[in-house]
Design a protein around this motif. Structure first.
Motif, PDB file in Angstrom:
ATOM      1  N   GLU A  40     -34.505 -15.754  44.487  1.00  0.00           N
ATOM      2  CA  GLU A  40     -35.317 -16.120  45.636  1.00  0.00           C
ATOM      3  C   GLU A  40     -36.385 -15.072  45.908  1.00  0.00           C
ATOM      4  N   GLY A  41     -37.525 -15.561  46.386  1.00  0.00           N
ATOM      5  CA  GLY A  41     -38.613 -14.657  46.704  1.00  0.00           C
ATOM      6  C   GLY A  41     -39.924 -15.406  46.689  1.00  0.00           C
ATOM      7  N   PRO A  42     -40.939 -14.830  47.280  1.00  0.00           N
ATOM      8  CA  PRO A  42     -42.232 -15.518  47.337  1.00  0.00           C
ATOM      9  C   PRO A  42     -43.028 -15.436  46.038  1.00  0.00           C
ATOM     10  N   GLN A  43     -42.581 -14.597  45.086  1.00  0.00           N
ATOM     11  CA  GLN A  43     -43.354 -14.406  43.860  1.00  0.00           C
ATOM     12  C   GLN A  43     -43.387 -15.661  42.987  1.00  0.00           C
ATOM     13  N   LEU A  44     -44.458 -15.796  42.221  1.00  0.00           N
ATOM     14  CA  LEU A  44     -44.539 -16.814  41.180  1.00  0.00           C
ATOM     15  C   LEU A  44     -44.155 -16.152  39.868  1.00  0.00           C
ATOM     16  N   GLU A  45     -43.334 -16.850  39.056  1.00  0.00           N
ATOM     17  CA  GLU A  45     -42.830 -16.221  37.838  1.00  0.00           C
ATOM     18  C   GLU A  45     -43.024 -17.102  36.610  1.00  0.00           C
ATOM     19  N   TYR A  46     -43.345 -16.445  35.507  1.00  0.00           N
ATOM     20  CA  TYR A  46     -43.490 -17.100  34.214  1.00  0.00           C
ATOM     21  C   TYR A  46     -42.788 -16.258  33.148  1.00  0.00           C
ATOM     22  N   ARG A  47     -42.054 -16.946  32.284  1.00  0.00           N
ATOM     23  CA  ARG A  47     -41.470 -16.246  31.140  1.00  0.00           C
ATOM     24  C   ARG A  47     -42.295 -16.585  29.902  1.00  0.00           C
ATOM     25  N   CYS A  48     -42.574 -15.556  29.125  1.00  0.00           N
ATOM     26  CA  CYS A  48     -43.500 -15.684  27.996  1.00  0.00           C
ATOM     27  C   CYS A  48     -42.777 -15.317  26.702  1.00  0.00           C
ATOM     28  N   SER A  49     -43.026 -16.070  25.660  1.00  0.00           N
ATOM     29  CA  SER A  49     -42.392 -15.800  24.369  1.00  0.00           C
ATOM     30  C   SER A  49     -43.067 -14.660  23.615  1.00  0.00           C
TER      31      SER A  49
END
Length: 256
Positions: free
Chosen positions: A64-73
């Motif tokens: 949880e949190g306001p951040q936007l997250e992306y996982r990258c290969s």
């Protein structure tokens, strides 16, 4: 109302590593956070970029949190490139990388994916800091680093950094917030003496594990290694112009 800064967070240990989760929580106190980090560990990748295979970058929710997250290969450097060129389509106000599980002092800055992500941001003109802790355990404790991380990030946001300079910050491994202080340091002269552990797999094919010993060749008391060994937080300004400027006059005298 003052606009909150846009902060890019990345690392090389992978997006689920405790170190980056700590860094995200601190940056959420300062600004609007976007996380683009490797989907798996990328330690020791240096400044590698992906040229001969595809890169995937997917939105995720880790906690949880306001951040936007992306996982990258891709690699840590890929993550920064992806952030600027594709996800954000603009430059953030600050890039922070880490907190790395393990120090990136001395010559280790060359091999470090954590620092290479910060350097990639610096190349793009983005103020950047790489954070590392001298504790290689996945279960390392990071909470006592938070106020120091926040202070350093706020200082960089307020004061900026010179063109071509990023900060390499290393924390010693100590119990609690018992740091002696912060030392502004130079990078110690040291190297690795490599050894290869030769083995044979069940099919009879030889393979190797890289091992080695870290050798400190520098006895100065103004280095990052000295600071860490004496329980100081080490802060080294790192440049990515690799020109040996001091040798240019001599080289110009060669009969070429």
């Amino acid at each position: 109302m003052q606009k909150r800064p846009l902060i890019l967070v990345t690392n090389d240990d992978g997006i689920t590593a405790p170190g980056i989760r700590t860094l995200i929580s601190v940056m959420n106190e300062i600004g609007d956070v976007i996380v683009i980090a490797p989907d798996s560990p990328q330690s020791g990748m240096g400044h590698a970029i992906t040229l001969d295979s595809t890169i995937y970058c997917d939105a995720v929710t880790i906690d949880e949190g306001p951040q936007l997250e992306y996982r990258c290969s891709g690699t840590p450097a890929d993550c920064v490139k992806m952030a600027i060129s594709e996800i954000l389509n603009k430059k953030p106000d600050l890039c922070v990388s880490g907190v790395n599980h393990g120090a990136n002092s001395s010559i280790n800055v060359i091999y470090s994916g954590t620092m290479s992500a910060a350097v990639e941001a610096g190349i793009e003109g983005i103020p950047a800091i790489g954070f590392s802790l001298l504790d290689y355990s996945w279960n390392a404790k990071f909470d006592h680093l938070k106020k120091h991380i926040k202070s350093l990030a706020l200082n960089v946001l307020e004061r900026g950094l010179p063109d071509g300079v990023v900060l390499n910050v290393n924390f010693p491994k100590i119990a609690g917030d018992d740091f002696k202080g912060i030392k502004i340091c130079r990078q110690a002269r040291a190297n690795w003496v490599e050894e290869f552990d030769k083995r044979v797999n069940p099919q009879g094919k030889e393979y190797y594990w890289l091992t080695g010993k870290f050798i400190n060749l520098d006895r100065g008391e103004d280095t990052d290694l000295w600071a860490l060994n004496n329980n100081y937080i080490a802060v080294v300004p790192v440049g990515f112009d690799l020109t040996a400027h001091h040798f240019l006059p001599s080289l110009n005298n060669w009969k070429l």
